[in-house]
Design a protein around this motif. Structure first.
Motif, PDB file in Angstrom:
ATOM      1  N   SER A  60      70.922  17.793  46.764  1.00  0.00           N
ATOM      2  CA  SER A  60      72.387  17.854  46.427  1.00  0.00           C
ATOM      3  C   SER A  60      72.494  17.041  45.312  1.00  0.00           C
ATOM      4  O   SER A  60      71.288  16.420  44.671  1.00  0.00           O
ATOM      5  CB  SER A  60      72.905  16.833  47.232  1.00  0.00           C
ATOM      6  OG  SER A  60      72.413  15.537  46.933  1.00  0.00           O
ATOM      7  N   ARG A  91      76.033  20.416  47.573  1.00  0.00           N
ATOM      8  CA  ARG A  91      74.768  20.123  47.667  1.00  0.00           C
ATOM      9  C   ARG A  91      74.343  21.395  48.014  1.00  0.00           C
ATOM     10  O   ARG A  91      75.032  22.907  47.426  1.00  0.00           O
ATOM     11  CB  ARG A  91      75.597  20.134  49.448  1.00  0.00           C
ATOM     12  CG  ARG A  91      76.664  18.402  49.220  1.00  0.00           C
ATOM     13  CD  ARG A  91      76.197  18.372  50.781  1.00  0.00           C
ATOM     14  NE  ARG A  91      77.153  17.272  51.505  1.00  0.00           N
ATOM     15  CZ  ARG A  91      76.974  15.883  51.149  1.00  0.00           C
ATOM     16  NH1 ARG A  91      76.168  15.734  50.414  1.00  0.00           N
ATOM     17  NH2 ARG A  91      77.646  14.783  51.837  1.00  0.00           N
ATOM     18  N   LEU A 127      77.909  15.879  62.800  1.00  0.00           N
ATOM     19  CA  LEU A 127      77.193  16.152  61.624  1.00  0.00           C
ATOM     20  C   LEU A 127      77.816  17.147  61.123  1.00  0.00           C
ATOM     21  O   LEU A 127      78.039  17.170  59.546  1.00  0.00           O
ATOM     22  CB  LEU A 127      76.182  17.751  62.492  1.00  0.00           C
ATOM     23  CG  LEU A 127      75.734  18.670  62.245  1.00  0.00           C
ATOM     24  CD1 LEU A 127      74.372  17.802  60.505  1.00  0.00           C
ATOM     25  CD2 LEU A 127      74.686  19.574  62.558  1.00  0.00           C
ATOM     26  N   ARG A 130      80.151  14.842  58.377  1.00  0.00           N
ATOM     27  CA  ARG A 130      79.243  14.246  57.410  1.00  0.00           C
ATOM     28  C   ARG A 130      79.457  13.879  56.279  1.00  0.00           C
ATOM     29  O   ARG A 130      80.208  14.907  56.113  1.00  0.00           O
ATOM     30  CB  ARG A 130      77.753  14.002  57.541  1.00  0.00           C
ATOM     31  CG  ARG A 130      76.720  15.479  57.562  1.00  0.00           C
ATOM     32  CD  ARG A 130      75.702  15.162  57.502  1.00  0.00           C
ATOM     33  NE  ARG A 130      74.608  16.751  56.869  1.00  0.00           N
ATOM     34  CZ  ARG A 130      73.740  17.403  57.413  1.00  0.00           C
ATOM     35  NH1 ARG A 130      72.847  16.725  58.032  1.00  0.00           N
ATOM     36  NH2 ARG A 130      73.513  18.477  56.521  1.00  0.00           N
ATOM     37  N   ILE A 132      77.283  11.814  53.723  1.00  0.00           N
ATOM     38  CA  ILE A 132      75.956  11.757  53.151  1.00  0.00           C
ATOM     39  C   ILE A 132      74.510  12.481  53.400  1.00  0.00           C
ATOM     40  O   ILE A 132      74.831  12.365  55.134  1.00  0.00           O
ATOM     41  CB  ILE A 132      76.494  10.359  52.973  1.00  0.00           C
ATOM     42  CG1 ILE A 132      76.419   9.996  52.071  1.00  0.00           C
ATOM     43  CG2 ILE A 132      74.388   9.930  52.252  1.00  0.00           C
ATOM     44  CD1 ILE A 132      76.792   8.310  51.936  1.00  0.00           C
ATOM     45  N   ALA A 133      74.377  13.190  52.893  1.00  0.00           N
ATOM     46  CA  ALA A 133      73.054  13.691  54.104  1.00  0.00           C
ATOM     47  C   ALA A 133      71.782  12.400  53.033  1.00  0.00           C
ATOM     48  O   ALA A 133      71.552  12.170  52.307  1.00  0.00           O
ATOM     49  CB  ALA A 133      72.653  15.076  53.962  1.00  0.00           C
ATOM     50  N   ARG A 134      70.882  12.961  53.827  1.00  0.00           N
ATOM     51  CA  ARG A 134      69.713  12.590  53.556  1.00  0.00           C
ATOM     52  C   ARG A 134      68.857  12.813  52.369  1.00  0.00           C
ATOM     53  O   ARG A 134      69.125  14.306  52.605  1.00  0.00           O
ATOM     54  CB  ARG A 134      68.467  12.910  55.004  1.00  0.00           C
ATOM     55  CG  ARG A 134      67.005  12.342  54.682  1.00  0.00           C
ATOM     56  CD  ARG A 134      66.163  12.830  55.623  1.00  0.00           C
ATOM     57  NE  ARG A 134      64.199  12.098  55.709  1.00  0.00           N
ATOM     58  CZ  ARG A 134      64.010  10.584  56.045  1.00  0.00           C
ATOM     59  NH1 ARG A 134      65.261   9.783  56.585  1.00  0.00           N
ATOM     60  NH2 ARG A 134      62.759  10.175  54.962  1.00  0.00           N
ATOM     61  N   ASP A 136      69.969  12.752  49.372  1.00  0.00           N
ATOM     62  CA  ASP A 136      71.036  12.256  48.556  1.00  0.00           C
ATOM     63  C   ASP A 136      71.185  10.580  47.209  1.00  0.00           C
ATOM     64  O   ASP A 136      71.246   9.797  48.130  1.00  0.00           O
ATOM     65  CB  ASP A 136      72.828  12.524  49.665  1.00  0.00           C
ATOM     66  CG  ASP A 136      73.264  13.465  49.785  1.00  0.00           C
ATOM     67  OD1 ASP A 136      72.651  14.694  49.218  1.00  0.00           O
ATOM     68  OD2 ASP A 136      74.606  14.199  50.611  1.00  0.00           O
ATOM     69  N   GLY A 157      69.040   8.436  55.606  1.00  0.00           N
ATOM     70  CA  GLY A 157      69.746   9.985  56.522  1.00  0.00           C
ATOM     71  C   GLY A 157      70.495   9.737  56.705  1.00  0.00           C
ATOM     72  O   GLY A 157      71.478  10.230  55.146  1.00  0.00           O
ATOM     73  N   ASN A 158      71.227  10.504  57.370  1.00  0.00           N
ATOM     74  CA  ASN A 158      72.812  10.566  57.280  1.00  0.00           C
ATOM     75  C   ASN A 158      73.480   9.836  57.772  1.00  0.00           C
ATOM     76  O   ASN A 158      73.397   9.569  58.624  1.00  0.00           O
ATOM     77  CB  ASN A 158      72.848  12.310  58.280  1.00  0.00           C
ATOM     78  CG  ASN A 158      71.463  13.687  57.753  1.00  0.00           C
ATOM     79  OD1 ASN A 158      71.562  13.575  56.326  1.00  0.00           O
ATOM     80  ND2 ASN A 158      71.411  14.518  58.950  1.00  0.00           N
ATOM     81  N   LEU A 165      74.160   3.141  57.493  1.00  0.00           N
ATOM     82  CA  LEU A 165      74.012   3.963  56.699  1.00  0.00           C
ATOM     83  C   LEU A 165      72.303   2.966  55.806  1.00  0.00           C
ATOM     84  O   LEU A 165      72.631   2.755  55.325  1.00  0.00           O
ATOM     85  CB  LEU A 165      74.045   5.358  55.373  1.00  0.00           C
ATOM     86  CG  LEU A 165      73.197   6.161  54.606  1.00  0.00           C
ATOM     87  CD1 LEU A 165      72.766   6.910  55.251  1.00  0.00           C
ATOM     88  CD2 LEU A 165      74.346   5.956  53.183  1.00  0.00           C
TER      89      LEU A 165
END
Length: 204
Positions: A60, A91, A127, A130, A132-134, A136, A157-158, A165
């Motif tokens: 991202s 993303r 999922l 979400r 925020i992704a790993r 990011d 992580g996500n 987090l």
């Protein structure tokens, strides 16, 4: 002659600013090739859709809202930022969750009595929701006693809104326990616990 040319150029610049068209930020901006364009970010970008405004090197890329407004304005687009966003996350389209296509309905199924849909599994729901992704880049705010401090780190992580987090501070290499509150945003400290408790109550 030179003054006439300069005057004509200034008139063209003013004309371009006058015809700036309003655009709307997409709900989930994505790009497919690492080159982020105004068309990836905004609905209604028109002729400015192919203007490149950034390069995504990881999963991202995060834009400051003010910077994005300026880049859009330079291409004749007007984004009012009605939601008051501070940052916009774009993303990788390949990693973004895609909506499931509806299954074909047979004549027999169409005449069958309605069936109550089962609740989605928690893992799938998390999922889909979400923010925020790993990997990011995440801005973490720490608030206590009226004092607010912010740092930027990398997500481990996500997470959906209200979920815990781990965010790694790239300067100290330490991990911060935070709670996701929006795309690219998280809270740490007492305010994080309040945000998580509020989200849990809303989910009941």
């Amino acid at each position: 002659m030179r003054s006439l040319i300069l005057g004509a150029a200034a008139a063209l610049m003013l004309a371009g600013a006058a015809v700036a068209g309003p655009v709307t930020l997409k709900a989930n901006p994505v790009d497919s090739d690492g080159r982020v364009t105004l068309g990836d970010l905004f609905d209604g970008a028109g002729a400015a859709s192919d203007v490149v405004v950034g390069a995504r090197a990881g999963p991202s890329i995060v834009f400051e809202a003010g910077q994005l407004q300026s880049l859009a304005r330079q291409s004749g687009l007007d984004w009012a930022n009605p939601s008051g966003l501070r940052r916009v996350v774009v993303r990788n389209a390949a990693a973004a969750p895609a909506p499931a296509a509806p299954a074909p309905v047979s004549a027999t199924a169409a005449n069958a009595p309605p069936v109550v849909a089962a609740r989605p599994q928690p893992a799938r729901a998390a999922l889909a929701e979400r923010v925020i992704a790993r990997n990011d880049m995440v801005e973490v705010a720490y608030e206590v006693g009226g004092v607010r401090l912010t740092i930027t780190g990398r997500a481990e992580g996500n997470a959906a809104v209200g979920q815990r987090l781990a965010v790694r501070n790239l300067q100290s290499n330490r991990t911060i326990d935070a709670v996701a509150i929006g795309p690219g945003l998280a809270l740490a400290g007492p305010a994080a616990q309040d945000a998580r408790a509020t989200q849990q109550l809303a989910a009941r």
